[in-house]
Design a protein around this motif. Structure first.
Motif, PDB file in Angstrom:
ATOM      1  N   ASN A 178      32.219  28.575  56.292  1.00  0.00           N
ATOM      2  CA  ASN A 178      32.068  27.150  56.584  1.00  0.00           C
ATOM      3  C   ASN A 178      32.657  26.316  55.449  1.00  0.00           C
ATOM      4  N   ALA A 217      32.583  19.554  55.345  1.00  0.00           N
ATOM      5  CA  ALA A 217      32.696  19.300  56.784  1.00  0.00           C
ATOM      6  C   ALA A 217      31.385  19.617  57.493  1.00  0.00           C
ATOM      7  N   LEU A 218      30.718  20.711  57.089  1.00  0.00           N
ATOM      8  CA  LEU A 218      29.447  21.086  57.698  1.00  0.00           C
ATOM      9  C   LEU A 218      28.382  20.017  57.445  1.00  0.00           C
ATOM     10  N   LYS A 219      28.359  19.492  56.224  1.00  0.00           N
ATOM     11  CA  LYS A 219      27.405  18.428  55.886  1.00  0.00           C
ATOM     12  C   LYS A 219      27.674  17.184  56.738  1.00  0.00           C
ATOM     13  N   MET A 220      28.934  16.824  56.882  1.00  0.00           N
ATOM     14  CA  MET A 220      29.298  15.667  57.700  1.00  0.00           C
ATOM     15  C   MET A 220      28.885  15.882  59.158  1.00  0.00           C
ATOM     16  N   LEU A 221      29.136  17.094  59.677  1.00  0.00           N
ATOM     17  CA  LEU A 221      28.748  17.414  61.047  1.00  0.00           C
ATOM     18  C   LEU A 221      27.239  17.256  61.223  1.00  0.00           C
ATOM     19  N   ASN A 222      26.475  17.881  60.337  1.00  0.00           N
ATOM     20  CA  ASN A 222      25.018  17.899  60.475  1.00  0.00           C
ATOM     21  C   ASN A 222      24.358  16.551  60.215  1.00  0.00           C
ATOM     22  N   GLU A 223      24.926  15.747  59.328  1.00  0.00           N
ATOM     23  CA  GLU A 223      24.280  14.482  58.977  1.00  0.00           C
ATOM     24  C   GLU A 223      24.835  13.280  59.732  1.00  0.00           C
ATOM     25  N   ASP A 224      26.141  13.262  59.977  1.00  0.00           N
ATOM     26  CA  ASP A 224      26.764  12.080  60.569  1.00  0.00           C
ATOM     27  C   ASP A 224      26.908  12.155  62.095  1.00  0.00           C
ATOM     28  N   TYR A 225      27.108  13.360  62.619  1.00  0.00           N
ATOM     29  CA  TYR A 225      27.431  13.472  64.034  1.00  0.00           C
ATOM     30  C   TYR A 225      26.351  14.128  64.883  1.00  0.00           C
ATOM     31  N   LYS A 226      25.793  15.227  64.404  1.00  0.00           N
ATOM     32  CA  LYS A 226      24.856  16.008  65.198  1.00  0.00           C
ATOM     33  C   LYS A 226      23.631  15.223  65.660  1.00  0.00           C
TER      34      LYS A 226
END
Length: 197
Positions: free
Chosen positions: A28, A32-41
């Motif tokens: 991972n 990018a994973l942090k952005m996915l989990n915090e901003d989008y998910k």
């Protein structure tokens, strides 16, 4: 040197490939994973859990069923397509949904947007087309050409019904097609034009 590829060496690496220790070969990307989990998910999860309806029964979208026979979910989807198409063009008489486009069932109870997007994930547009009765029959022949094998082309209809015999040779299985006109089913006319969703 001049931007012309002269040699290369590579192989396809699956994003799911793991090494001998069970770790992903492609790790991972932490930012990018942090952005996915915090901003989008969180927003996607909220949207997916939004209740948009209720069903008193299970709506059957089992792959083996929607690809071999009529199901209540296939009927619901085709009915919805026909209803929506008639709002745009009142001359539309039938709708057709292929079984391969139906990807899951919906349980009894609340229906969420996430369930609907799982059932119909392909972002298809509802379109209408003017077809002759002969073209409709041909499309239905294609739809049942692989029965009894499960195949994504199996047709689910609204505003029409048809009978077929899977023991007959491909291309001659459809034995009757009827269109719903003024509350009654009437035999399709091969030379007549029909609006289909």
């Amino acid at each position: 040197e001049d931007g012309v590829l002269t040699k290369w060496n590579g192989k396809l690496i699956s994003v799911d490939e793991k090494d001998a220790d069970g770790n992903y070969v492609i790790p991972n990307h932490e930012e990018a994973l942090k952005m996915l989990n915090e901003d989008y998910k969180p927003g996607i999860e909220a949207l997916m859990s939004e209740v948009i309806g209720y069903s008193e029964i299970e709506l059957n979208g089992v792959r083996a069923d929607v690809r071999t026979k009529e199901t209540n979910l296939g009927n619901l989807i085709a009915d919805g397509m026909l209803h929506a198409a008639k709002k745009i063009d009142p001359t539309v008489v039938m709708a057709l949904q292929n079984g391969g486009g139906i990807r899951d069932s919906i349980n009894e109870g609340d229906v969420t947007l996430g369930e609907v997007l799982t059932v119909l994930p392909f972002n298809n547009d509802l379109v209408t087309v003017k077809m002759t009765g002969a073209e409709i029959i041909s499309a239905l022949e294609n739809g049942v050409s692989k029965t009894p094998s499960a195949d994504g082309r199996f047709p689910h209809l609204a505003g029409a019904r048809f009978d077929y015999d899977s023991k007959k040779p491909e291309g001659s299985r459809v034995v009757r097609v009827q269109i719903l006109e003024n509350g009654k089913y009437v035999n399709i006319v091969p030379s007549k034009y029909y609006m289909v969703a």
